[in-house]
Design a protein around this motif. Structure first.
Motif, mmCIF file in Angstrom:
data_model
loop_
_atom_site.group_PDB
_atom_site.id
_atom_site.type_symbol
_atom_site.label_atom_id
_atom_site.label_comp_id
_atom_site.label_asym_id
_atom_site.label_seq_id
_atom_site.Cartn_x
_atom_site.Cartn_y
_atom_site.Cartn_z
ATOM 1 N N ALA A 118 0.823 -1.212 0.000
ATOM 2 C CA ALA A 118 0.000 0.000 0.000
ATOM 3 C C ALA A 118 0.855 1.259 0.000
ATOM 4 C CB ALA A 118 -0.929 -0.008 1.209
ATOM 5 N N ALA A 119 1.885 1.288 0.829
ATOM 6 C CA ALA A 119 2.736 2.471 0.935
ATOM 7 C C ALA A 119 3.688 2.597 -0.250
ATOM 8 C CB ALA A 119 3.532 2.436 2.234
ATOM 9 N N ALA A 120 3.972 1.470 -0.894
ATOM 10 C CA ALA A 120 4.974 1.465 -1.956
ATOM 11 C C ALA A 120 4.394 1.689 -3.351
ATOM 12 C CB ALA A 120 5.743 0.145 -1.931
ATOM 13 N N GLY A 121 3.082 1.912 -3.432
ATOM 14 C CA GLY A 121 2.561 2.199 -4.764
ATOM 15 C C GLY A 121 1.139 1.787 -5.045
ATOM 16 N N LEU A 122 0.495 1.071 -4.097
ATOM 17 C CA LEU A 122 -0.870 0.616 -4.337
ATOM 18 C C LEU A 122 -1.709 0.871 -3.083
ATOM 19 C CD1 LEU A 122 -2.351 -0.638 -6.710
ATOM 20 C CD2 LEU A 122 -1.888 -2.900 -5.759
ATOM 21 N N PRO A 123 -2.111 2.130 -2.864
ATOM 22 C CA PRO A 123 -2.850 2.496 -1.651
ATOM 23 C C PRO A 123 -4.094 1.639 -1.426
ATOM 24 C CG PRO A 123 -2.223 4.450 -2.880
ATOM 25 C CD PRO A 123 -1.907 3.273 -3.770
ATOM 26 N N GLY A 124 -4.290 1.213 -0.179
ATOM 27 C CA GLY A 124 -5.458 0.422 0.176
ATOM 28 C C GLY A 124 -5.266 -1.071 0.046
ATOM 29 N N TYR A 125 -4.134 -1.501 -0.494
ATOM 30 C CA TYR A 125 -3.894 -2.944 -0.676
ATOM 31 C C TYR A 125 -3.582 -3.606 0.661
ATOM 32 C CZ TYR A 125 -2.001 -7.352 -2.388
ATOM 33 O OH TYR A 125 -1.771 -8.694 -2.608
ATOM 34 N N GLU A 126 -4.205 -4.755 0.896
ATOM 35 C CA GLU A 126 -3.895 -5.587 2.055
ATOM 36 C C GLU A 126 -4.317 -7.016 1.762
ATOM 37 O OE1 GLU A 126 -4.783 -6.028 6.870
ATOM 38 O OE2 GLU A 126 -6.210 -4.981 5.577
ATOM 39 N N SER A 127 -3.426 -7.949 2.009
ATOM 40 C CA SER A 127 -3.757 -9.366 1.846
ATOM 41 C C SER A 127 -2.976 -10.150 2.887
ATOM 42 C CB SER A 127 -3.405 -9.854 0.437
ATOM 43 O OG SER A 127 -3.718 -11.234 0.306
ATOM 44 N N ILE A 128 -3.693 -10.724 3.846
ATOM 45 C CA ILE A 128 -3.049 -11.493 4.897
ATOM 46 C C ILE A 128 -3.840 -12.777 5.148
ATOM 47 C CG2 ILE A 128 -1.986 -9.547 6.117
ATOM 48 C CD1 ILE A 128 -4.429 -9.584 8.009
ATOM 49 N N ALA A 129 -3.151 -13.775 5.654
ATOM 50 C CA ALA A 129 -3.844 -14.944 6.201
ATOM 51 C C ALA A 129 -4.108 -14.619 7.661
ATOM 52 C CB ALA A 129 -2.971 -16.188 6.078
ATOM 53 N N TRP A 130 -5.248 -15.039 8.183
ATOM 54 C CA TRP A 130 -5.551 -14.720 9.572
ATOM 55 C C TRP A 130 -6.315 -15.865 10.235
ATOM 56 C CZ3 TRP A 130 -10.724 -14.834 10.581
ATOM 57 C CH2 TRP A 130 -11.603 -14.619 9.499
ATOM 58 N N TRP A 131 -6.215 -15.888 11.546
ATOM 59 C CA TRP A 131 -6.930 -16.868 12.355
ATOM 60 C C TRP A 131 -7.642 -16.122 13.475
ATOM 61 C CZ3 TRP A 131 -2.224 -17.397 10.252
ATOM 62 C CH2 TRP A 131 -1.986 -18.512 9.433
ATOM 63 N N GLY A 132 -8.872 -16.477 13.733
ATOM 64 C CA GLY A 132 -9.625 -15.843 14.805
ATOM 65 C C GLY A 132 -10.360 -16.888 15.627
ATOM 66 N N VAL A 133 -10.803 -16.512 16.798
ATOM 67 C CA VAL A 133 -11.562 -17.407 17.663
ATOM 68 C C VAL A 133 -13.013 -16.927 17.689
ATOM 69 C CG1 VAL A 133 -11.824 -18.346 19.981
ATOM 70 C CG2 VAL A 133 -9.535 -17.838 19.085
#
Length: 203
Positions: free
Chosen positions: A119-134
């Motif tokens: 996001a900071a390096a050229g593509l604002p708003g980009y986020e892609s993560i693997a996540w785990w929740g309870v």
């Protein structure tokens, strides 16, 4: 939640050193670049398709049955782009066999402190993560729900837990039920759009 970011990596022969340069290069050559992907809908797959969609580029998916095979072809230069987990990619980056351009989390990651976010390096708003929740059944009494959250967050933030998770390439978010709920809605809407735009279908 516990999160695991991916890295945007390229083969060192590709003449790009930043996310902006990759976008410019790919836009000038639609369909000429390939990205490695494992199973359909895997984190590295949807991360690349989100990048394609948001950047307005066409980097073509090359499917592999195993992560190791994907790394083999990216390291050899047969495939140019990859979005593997930070943990699995780091040895290749440190040895110079791959060039890391950015991390896919919304915020900079302690796992790769020298890398900017996509996001900071050229593509604002980009986020892609693997996540785990309870999660718990909706009819659990609110006081019990609150006590569970406090206990889980405390456990996640214990030094030993953080160290063990970091060794596996994961970071603790430890958010509140309300924050997790907002996150879930945002993730659902984002990935539904990516799936529709890219035409991802169950095979």
């Amino acid at each position: 939640t516990v999160n695991t970011p991916n890295l945007l990596v390229v083969h060192p022969s590709l003449p790009v050193k930043t996310v902006k340069e990759l976008i410019v290069f790919a836009k000038a050559r639609p369909g000429a670049l390939n990205y490695a992907s494992t199973s359909l809908g895997a984190g590295n797959h949807v991360a690349a398709e989100l990048f394609n969609s948001m950047a307005g580029v066409k980097i073509v998916r090359i499917n592999y049955k195993a992560m190791s095979a994907g790394f083999t072809d990216v390291v050899s230069g047969q495939v140019q782009v990859f979005f593997p987990s930070a943990n699995s990619a780091t040895p290749y980056v440190k040895s110079g066999r791959l060039r890391a351009l950015a991390v896919t989390s919304a915020e900079p990651s302690a796992l790769v402190p020298d890398l900017p976010t996509v996001a900071a390096a050229g593509l604002p708003g980009y986020e892609s993560i693997a996540w785990w929740g309870v999660m718990a059944p909706a009819d659990v009494a609110r006081p019990i729900f609150g006590k569970l959250n406090v206990a889980i967050v405390k456990s996640l933030n214990a030094t030993e837990t953080k160290e063990r998770l970091a060794a596996e390439g994961a970071e603790v978010a430890g958010n509140s039920p309300a924050e997790f709920g907002v996150f879930l809605k945002r993730e659902t809407a984002k990935w539904a759009k990516v799936i529709q735009t890219s035409g991802i279908k169950i095979e």
